[in-house]
Scaffold this motif. Structure first.
Motif, PDB file in Angstrom:
ATOM      1  N   ILE A   1      31.426  30.520  41.470  1.00  0.00           N
ATOM      2  CA  ILE A   1      32.393  29.853  40.600  1.00  0.00           C
ATOM      3  C   ILE A   1      33.310  28.958  41.419  1.00  0.00           C
ATOM      4  CG2 ILE A   1      34.334  30.234  39.015  1.00  0.00           C
ATOM      5  CD1 ILE A   1      32.978  32.905  38.257  1.00  0.00           C
ATOM      6  N   ASP A   2      33.616  27.788  40.881  1.00  0.00           N
ATOM      7  CA  ASP A   2      34.589  26.883  41.511  1.00  0.00           C
ATOM      8  C   ASP A   2      35.963  27.180  40.902  1.00  0.00           C
ATOM      9  OD1 ASP A   2      36.136  24.882  42.589  1.00  0.00           O
ATOM     10  OD2 ASP A   2      35.020  23.234  41.668  1.00  0.00           O
ATOM     11  N   PHE A   3      36.875  27.676  41.713  1.00  0.00           N
ATOM     12  CA  PHE A   3      38.217  28.010  41.262  1.00  0.00           C
ATOM     13  C   PHE A   3      39.224  26.900  41.557  1.00  0.00           C
ATOM     14  CE2 PHE A   3      36.155  32.158  41.799  1.00  0.00           C
ATOM     15  CZ  PHE A   3      36.387  32.691  40.541  1.00  0.00           C
ATOM     16  N   GLY A   4      38.728  25.698  41.797  1.00  0.00           N
ATOM     17  CA  GLY A   4      39.603  24.565  42.017  1.00  0.00           C
ATOM     18  C   GLY A   4      40.513  24.753  43.214  1.00  0.00           C
ATOM     19  N   PHE A   5      41.797  24.472  43.030  1.00  0.00           N
ATOM     20  CA  PHE A   5      42.739  24.513  44.148  1.00  0.00           C
ATOM     21  C   PHE A   5      42.960  25.916  44.705  1.00  0.00           C
ATOM     22  CE2 PHE A   5      45.329  24.859  40.327  1.00  0.00           C
ATOM     23  CZ  PHE A   5      46.292  25.795  40.650  1.00  0.00           C
ATOM     24  N   LYS A   6      42.491  26.950  44.003  1.00  0.00           N
ATOM     25  CA  LYS A   6      42.610  28.326  44.506  1.00  0.00           C
ATOM     26  C   LYS A   6      41.325  28.788  45.201  1.00  0.00           C
ATOM     27  CE  LYS A   6      45.783  29.729  40.846  1.00  0.00           C
ATOM     28  NZ  LYS A   6      46.000  30.677  39.744  1.00  0.00           N
ATOM     29  N   ASN A   7      40.315  27.954  45.236  1.00  0.00           N
ATOM     30  CA  ASN A   7      38.989  28.354  45.711  1.00  0.00           C
ATOM     31  C   ASN A   7      39.013  28.959  47.120  1.00  0.00           C
ATOM     32  OD1 ASN A   7      36.299  28.318  44.540  1.00  0.00           O
ATOM     33  ND2 ASN A   7      35.735  27.077  46.313  1.00  0.00           N
ATOM     34  N   GLU A   8      39.653  28.284  48.053  1.00  0.00           N
ATOM     35  CA  GLU A   8      39.650  28.746  49.445  1.00  0.00           C
ATOM     36  C   GLU A   8      40.327  30.113  49.581  1.00  0.00           C
ATOM     37  OE1 GLU A   8      41.341  27.447  53.810  1.00  0.00           O
ATOM     38  OE2 GLU A   8      40.904  25.858  52.362  1.00  0.00           O
ATOM     39  N   VAL A   9      41.459  30.289  48.929  1.00  0.00           N
ATOM     40  CA  VAL A   9      42.188  31.553  49.000  1.00  0.00           C
ATOM     41  C   VAL A   9      41.362  32.668  48.361  1.00  0.00           C
ATOM     42  CG1 VAL A   9      44.219  32.747  48.073  1.00  0.00           C
ATOM     43  CG2 VAL A   9      44.482  30.544  49.177  1.00  0.00           C
ATOM     44  N   TYR A  10      40.760  32.401  47.202  1.00  0.00           N
ATOM     45  CA  TYR A  10      39.924  33.413  46.547  1.00  0.00           C
ATOM     46  C   TYR A  10      38.789  33.838  47.474  1.00  0.00           C
ATOM     47  CZ  TYR A  10      41.888  33.243  41.785  1.00  0.00           C
ATOM     48  OH  TYR A  10      42.684  33.372  40.679  1.00  0.00           O
ATOM     49  N   HIS A  11      38.136  32.865  48.087  1.00  0.00           N
ATOM     50  CA  HIS A  11      37.004  33.180  48.953  1.00  0.00           C
ATOM     51  C   HIS A  11      37.439  33.947  50.207  1.00  0.00           C
ATOM     52  CE1 HIS A  11      33.469  31.151  47.053  1.00  0.00           C
ATOM     53  NE2 HIS A  11      34.469  30.720  46.299  1.00  0.00           N
ATOM     54  N   GLN A  12      38.606  33.625  50.744  1.00  0.00           N
ATOM     55  CA  GLN A  12      39.111  34.362  51.904  1.00  0.00           C
ATOM     56  C   GLN A  12      39.382  35.825  51.540  1.00  0.00           C
ATOM     57  OE1 GLN A  12      42.164  31.158  53.031  1.00  0.00           O
ATOM     58  NE2 GLN A  12      41.891  32.312  54.932  1.00  0.00           N
ATOM     59  N   ALA A  13      40.044  36.053  50.412  1.00  0.00           N
ATOM     60  CA  ALA A  13      40.349  37.419  49.988  1.00  0.00           C
ATOM     61  C   ALA A  13      39.064  38.186  49.680  1.00  0.00           C
ATOM     62  CB  ALA A  13      41.278  37.404  48.774  1.00  0.00           C
ATOM     63  N   LEU A  14      38.139  37.556  48.983  1.00  0.00           N
ATOM     64  CA  LEU A  14      36.871  38.218  48.654  1.00  0.00           C
ATOM     65  C   LEU A  14      36.074  38.541  49.908  1.00  0.00           C
ATOM     66  CD1 LEU A  14      35.958  36.103  45.528  1.00  0.00           C
ATOM     67  CD2 LEU A  14      36.383  38.575  45.522  1.00  0.00           C
ATOM     68  N   ALA A  15      36.067  37.641  50.874  1.00  0.00           N
ATOM     69  CA  ALA A  15      35.350  37.894  52.131  1.00  0.00           C
ATOM     70  C   ALA A  15      35.961  39.090  52.856  1.00  0.00           C
ATOM     71  CB  ALA A  15      35.375  36.654  53.021  1.00  0.00           C
ATOM     72  N   TYR A  16      37.280  39.170  52.872  1.00  0.00           N
ATOM     73  CA  TYR A  16      37.943  40.275  53.557  1.00  0.00           C
ATOM     74  C   TYR A  16      37.570  41.621  52.923  1.00  0.00           C
ATOM     75  CZ  TYR A  16      41.408  43.397  55.452  1.00  0.00           C
ATOM     76  OH  TYR A  16      42.017  44.475  56.062  1.00  0.00           O
ATOM     77  N   PHE A  17      37.520  41.662  51.593  1.00  0.00           N
ATOM     78  CA  PHE A  17      37.251  42.911  50.884  1.00  0.00           C
ATOM     79  C   PHE A  17      35.760  43.127  50.597  1.00  0.00           C
ATOM     80  CE2 PHE A  17      41.675  42.104  49.211  1.00  0.00           C
ATOM     81  CZ  PHE A  17      42.279  43.129  49.911  1.00  0.00           C
ATOM     82  N   SER A  18      34.894  42.226  51.027  1.00  0.00           N
ATOM     83  CA  SER A  18      33.476  42.279  50.627  1.00  0.00           C
ATOM     84  C   SER A  18      32.779  43.567  51.032  1.00  0.00           C
ATOM     85  CB  SER A  18      32.710  41.070  51.160  1.00  0.00           C
ATOM     86  OG  SER A  18      32.677  41.085  52.574  1.00  0.00           O
ATOM     87  N   ASN A  19      33.139  44.125  52.194  1.00  0.00           N
ATOM     88  CA  ASN A  19      32.474  45.371  52.620  1.00  0.00           C
ATOM     89  C   ASN A  19      32.758  46.520  51.660  1.00  0.00           C
ATOM     90  OD1 ASN A  19      35.175  45.501  53.477  1.00  0.00           O
ATOM     91  ND2 ASN A  19      34.692  46.871  55.152  1.00  0.00           N
ATOM     92  N   ILE A  20      33.916  46.540  51.034  1.00  0.00           N
ATOM     93  CA  ILE A  20      34.247  47.579  50.043  1.00  0.00           C
ATOM     94  C   ILE A  20      33.598  47.225  48.704  1.00  0.00           C
ATOM     95  CG2 ILE A  20      36.103  48.723  48.759  1.00  0.00           C
ATOM     96  CD1 ILE A  20      37.933  48.068  51.183  1.00  0.00           C
TER      97      ILE A  20
END
Length: 151
Positions: free
Chosen positions: A128-147
């Motif tokens: 999904i493209d979250f527009g101006f929040k995209n980078e922050v969303y992806h950073q947070a998701l990457a950090y929590f991805s192992n859980i």
């Protein structure tokens, strides 16, 4: 120097590790619950209040917190009537809904944030493209991805 609104945001998991995603009632994109930290609040108490207000439940467990904060800038054409922040500086939490949790998007009818919601896999969310929040969303998701990816 740019001034950022202090904010909290939550990535919410259900028992299948699917991620809650809400369609914003203001017509903007889909997104995660978030909101400002009020005077006298710490980030943890702010996320508890925000989730109660935005999704209508306190039946969840905080299972992780992003170390530090993530920032995004508002688009230049986005204006707010009561403040002039450049963007938001967010404390991200990973939470898991209790099995008895009931989502009620109209629990605070004076300020409904989301019109509907769905649960998606991490793979689906990352498309999904979250527009101006995209980078922050992806950073947070990457950090929590192992859980998130554990089942």
């Amino acid at each position: 120097m740019k001034e950022y609104r202090q904010n909290v945001a939550a990535i919410i998991l259900n028992k299948e590790n699917k991620i809650w995603l809400g369609k914003r009632a203001d017509g903007m994109n889909w997104g995660f619950p978030q909101g400002g930290i009020e005077a006298g609040e710490n980030p943890e108490s702010a996320i508890i209040r925000e989730l109660s207000e935005e999704i209508g439940t306190k039946n969840f467990e905080i299972i992780g917190q992003y170390p530090g904060t993530l920032k995004y800038d508002f688009p230049k054409d986005m204006k707010f009537p009561t403040w002039t922040y450049a963007g938001q500086e967010q404390h991200y939490f990973l939470v898991r809904l209790d099995e008895q949790a009931k989502i009620d998007l109209e629990s605070h009818p004076e300020e409904i944030e989301f019109s509907r919601y769905q649960f998606l896999s991490l793979t689906e969310i990352l498309k999904i493209d979250f527009g101006f929040k995209n980078e922050v969303y992806h950073q947070a998701l990457a950090y929590f991805s192992n859980i998130i990816e554990k089942n």
